[in-house]
Design an enzyme around this catalytic site. Structure first.
Site, PDB file in Angstrom:
ATOM      1  N   GLU A 177      34.148  39.848  40.127  1.00  0.00           N
ATOM      2  CA  GLU A 177      35.303  40.419  39.399  1.00  0.00           C
ATOM      3  C   GLU A 177      35.819  39.471  38.316  1.00  0.00           C
ATOM      4  OE1 GLU A 177      39.307  40.040  40.521  1.00  0.00           O
ATOM      5  OE2 GLU A 177      38.855  39.486  42.589  1.00  0.00           O
TER       6      GLU A 177
ATOM      7  N   LYS B  98      45.136  37.065  51.508  1.00  0.00           N
ATOM      8  CA  LYS B  98      46.187  36.044  51.574  1.00  0.00           C
ATOM      9  C   LYS B  98      47.383  36.521  52.357  1.00  0.00           C
ATOM     10  CE  LYS B  98      45.947  33.270  47.489  1.00  0.00           C
ATOM     11  NZ  LYS B  98      45.005  34.004  46.649  1.00  0.00           N
TER      12      LYS B  98
END
Ligand code: PSU
Ligand code: MN
Length: 307
Positions: A25, A160
């Site tokens: 990405e 995260k």
């Protein structure tokens, strides 16, 4: 082939010959890391994919073209422009195409373009998810919905803890997205190997993972797969300290009223500042680790489809 898509000659040739290809990405380049570390990392990640016998296809939108496979000059452009480049998720793609703009692709839009190109395996750092406080804010990354219906496997270090990891797993379960732990039963939380939450399935080799993917897609079960690859122990951060840092970053975001698509990039940058760059080094190491595993899975996956 659709007229919006431009596959680099190297990637096109690899795909035509059923050689392993790994999608990468570009929001991680423009919005995930500062210059010049972002450019160095992007190029090193491509090299790691090559060192593990696969072809890298970094994905972005350049002058309105959906690109699978960027030149080093294009990577440098995204790295230098940084947050000035438009962070592009599913809903943004037609805007960038119709205006012929440059866009950095998130996990969601990278999956879309990878699928158009015929790439099955994708490596990144962490996926987006259900944000903490989502019951009020409704902030749920479009990455999760993309995983629900686009047939691409995403190798990541979990997600995260700026997110609500429990709710993220619940959402993925509802949408039928399997979460695989590579050699682990526990979902890794990006900077740390532990999160206190379990993955759905522990698989212990790239080959087992390739078999899993082949089974899912041969069964016509639409959608992606999360392959959670914990950061190597030597690079992981102290759990208590990083959780405290994340809490501080979230408080700051709240105080400043940061919302929507700005939220994730703001928190990533804040955590880098609060840890004096230490989290950035960890972030880079885990992306390398994911690129290596993705390349190995891609190699085993093409073996299953070679006859
Ligand atoms: N998480 C990270 N690093 C990142 C991102 C997420 O640890 O760079 C980026 C990815 O591109 C991901 C996007 O797809 O942020 C999610 O943004 P949002 O939460 O606005 O959907
Ligand atoms: Mn969001």
């Amino acid at each position: 082939m659709n007229s919006f898509l431009e596959i680099s000659p190297e990637v096109k040739q690899a795909l035509a010959n059923n050689k392993p290809v790994v999608a990468l990405e570009s929001t991680i380049i423009s919005h995930g890391m500062p210059y010049p570390k972002n450019m160095e990392t992007a190029l090193q990640v491509e090299q790691i994919v090559r060192d593990n016998n696969a072809i890298p296809a970094t994905i972005a939108i350049i002058n309105g073209k959906l690109k699978a496979g960027l030149s080093n000059i294009e990577i440098k452009l995204l790295a230098q422009e940084g947050p000035k480049v438009i962070k592009t998720s599913r809903r943004d793609i037609p805007y960038l195409v119709s205006k012929k703009l440059n866009g950095a692709t998130t996990v969601a839009s990278t999956m879309i373009i990878a699928q158009m190109a015929g790439i099955k395996i994708f490596a990144t750092g962490g996926i987006g998810g259900v944000h903490r406080g989502a019951t009020e804010s409704f902030d749920i990354s479009a990455d999760l919905q993309e995983l629900a219906h686009t047939n691409v496997a995403v190798v990541c270090a979990g997600a995260k803890a700026i997110l609500d990891l429990h709710l993220t797993l619940e959402y993925l379960e509802t949408q039928g997205v399997p979460v695989i732990g590579y050699k682990t039963k526990e979902l890794p939380a990006f900077y740390t190997r532990k999160s206190g939450l379990n993955v759905d399935f522990k698989l212990d080799s790239p080959q087992e993972i390739a078999n899993f993917l082949k089974s899912k897609w041969d069964l016509n079960l639409q959608g992606g797969v999360v392959i959670a690859n914990p950061i190597p122990s030597i690079y992981q951060m102290d759990y208590t300290k990083i959780m405290k840092t994340i809490d501080d970053a979230l408080l700051e975001a709240d105080k400043l009223g940061i919302k929507g698509k700005e939220s994730t990039p703001f928190l990533l940058e804040k955590i880098v500042n609060l840890t004096h760059g230490k989290s950035l080094e960890t972030n880079i190491k885990l992306v390398f680790n994911n690129a290596e595993l993705a390349a190995k899975i891609a190699c085993d996956y093409v073996k299953l489809t070679n006859n």
